[in-house]
Motif scaffolding. Structure first.
Motif, short mmCIF file in Angstrom:
data_model
loop_
_atom_site.label_atom_id
_atom_site.label_comp_id
_atom_site.label_asym_id
_atom_site.label_seq_id
_atom_site.Cartn_x
_atom_site.Cartn_y
_atom_site.Cartn_z
N LEU A 1 0.82 -1.21 0.00
CA LEU A 1 0.00 0.00 0.00
C LEU A 1 0.86 1.27 0.00
N VAL A 2 1.90 1.26 0.82
CA VAL A 2 2.79 2.43 0.89
C VAL A 2 3.55 2.59 -0.42
N ALA A 3 4.01 1.49 -0.99
CA ALA A 3 4.72 1.56 -2.28
C ALA A 3 3.80 2.09 -3.37
N GLN A 4 2.54 1.67 -3.36
CA GLN A 4 1.59 2.14 -4.35
C GLN A 4 1.35 3.64 -4.19
N LEU A 5 1.21 4.11 -2.96
CA LEU A 5 0.98 5.52 -2.73
C LEU A 5 2.21 6.36 -3.09
N ALA A 6 3.39 5.90 -2.70
CA ALA A 6 4.62 6.66 -2.95
C ALA A 6 4.99 6.66 -4.43
N HIS B 1 8.19 8.34 -6.32
CA HIS B 1 8.76 9.43 -5.52
C HIS B 1 9.67 8.90 -4.42
N THR B 2 10.73 9.64 -4.14
CA THR B 2 11.70 9.24 -3.13
C THR B 2 11.21 9.66 -1.75
N VAL B 3 11.14 8.69 -0.86
CA VAL B 3 10.74 8.92 0.53
C VAL B 3 11.86 8.38 1.41
N PRO B 4 12.35 9.16 2.39
CA PRO B 4 13.40 8.64 3.28
C PRO B 4 12.96 7.33 3.94
N ALA B 5 13.90 6.42 4.10
CA ALA B 5 13.60 5.08 4.62
C ALA B 5 12.90 5.12 5.97
N GLU B 6 13.33 6.02 6.86
CA GLU B 6 12.73 6.10 8.19
C GLU B 6 11.27 6.51 8.11
N ARG C 1 -11.54 3.05 8.71
CA ARG C 1 -11.90 2.18 7.60
C ARG C 1 -10.78 2.10 6.58
N ASP C 2 -10.04 3.20 6.44
CA ASP C 2 -8.93 3.25 5.49
C ASP C 2 -7.62 3.09 6.27
N PRO C 3 -6.91 1.99 6.07
CA PRO C 3 -5.67 1.77 6.82
C PRO C 3 -4.56 2.75 6.47
N MET C 4 -4.76 3.54 5.40
CA MET C 4 -3.72 4.47 4.97
C MET C 4 -3.92 5.90 5.51
N ASN C 5 -4.91 6.12 6.38
CA ASN C 5 -5.16 7.48 6.88
C ASN C 5 -3.91 8.12 7.45
N VAL C 6 -3.27 7.50 8.41
CA VAL C 6 -2.09 8.07 9.05
C VAL C 6 -0.90 8.02 8.10
N ALA C 7 -0.75 6.95 7.36
CA ALA C 7 0.37 6.82 6.42
C ALA C 7 0.34 7.93 5.37
N ARG C 8 -0.85 8.28 4.91
CA ARG C 8 -0.99 9.36 3.93
C ARG C 8 -0.45 10.68 4.48
N VAL C 9 -0.77 10.96 5.73
CA VAL C 9 -0.30 12.19 6.38
C VAL C 9 1.22 12.16 6.53
N ILE C 10 1.76 11.02 6.91
CA ILE C 10 3.21 10.89 7.09
C ILE C 10 3.94 11.08 5.76
N LEU C 11 3.40 10.52 4.68
CA LEU C 11 4.06 10.57 3.38
C LEU C 11 3.79 11.87 2.61
N ALA C 12 2.77 12.62 2.99
CA ALA C 12 2.34 13.81 2.23
C ALA C 12 3.46 14.79 1.88
N PHE D 1 6.35 14.31 1.04
CA PHE D 1 7.27 13.76 0.04
C PHE D 1 6.58 13.44 -1.28
N LEU D 2 5.29 13.68 -1.35
CA LEU D 2 4.52 13.38 -2.55
C LEU D 2 4.02 14.67 -3.18
N PRO D 3 3.83 14.67 -4.49
CA PRO D 3 3.35 15.89 -5.15
C PRO D 3 1.89 16.17 -4.77
N LEU D 4 1.52 17.44 -4.85
CA LEU D 4 0.14 17.81 -4.59
C LEU D 4 -0.71 17.44 -5.77
#
Length: 118
Positions: free
Chosen positions: A48-53, A56-61, A99-110, A112-115
């Protein structure tokens, strides 16, 4: 060469599974954790994280944190099939699971991702 990349992937999966297991079951709670289920949650969260990213380059941490958060949501869904869990709170107060397991992950990755523009 294929074996090396698979070993690296297995190592990442094992490392993140260990982190997720510790995250969803702190030492204060003595709960039996299904290791196979934790690994499945991490595997799904990685995808899921790979699909969202995407490309785009996201720091490993940061990526790891997003995987742990998404994996935690996936893990807790089993205890709350209808979206409400009474077991996550010591007082027994019902808690709603996202319901969406990516809620917090989306905020964390935002950052590093384009608008996206509509």
């Amino acid at each position: 060469m294929g074996d090396e990349s698979q070993t690296a992937g297995d190592t990442e999966l094992d490392r993140l599974s260990t982190r997720l297991r510790a995250y969803v079951s702190p030492d204060a709670r003595h709960v039996s954790i299904d290791a196979e289920y934790v690994t499945a949650c991490v595997s799904e969260a990685l995808a899921l994280v790979a699909q969202l990213a995407g490309p785009h380059t996201v720091p490993a941490e940061i990526r790891d944190r997003a995987v742990i958060e998404a994996g935690s949501e996936l893990f807790h869904k089993r205890q709350a099939p209808n979206g409400i869990s009474q077991y996550a709170d010591a007082s027994g107060t019902p808690l709603r699971v996202a319901r969406d397991p990516m809620n917090v992950a989306r905020v964390i990755l935002a950052p590093f991702l384009p608008l996206g523009f509509a």
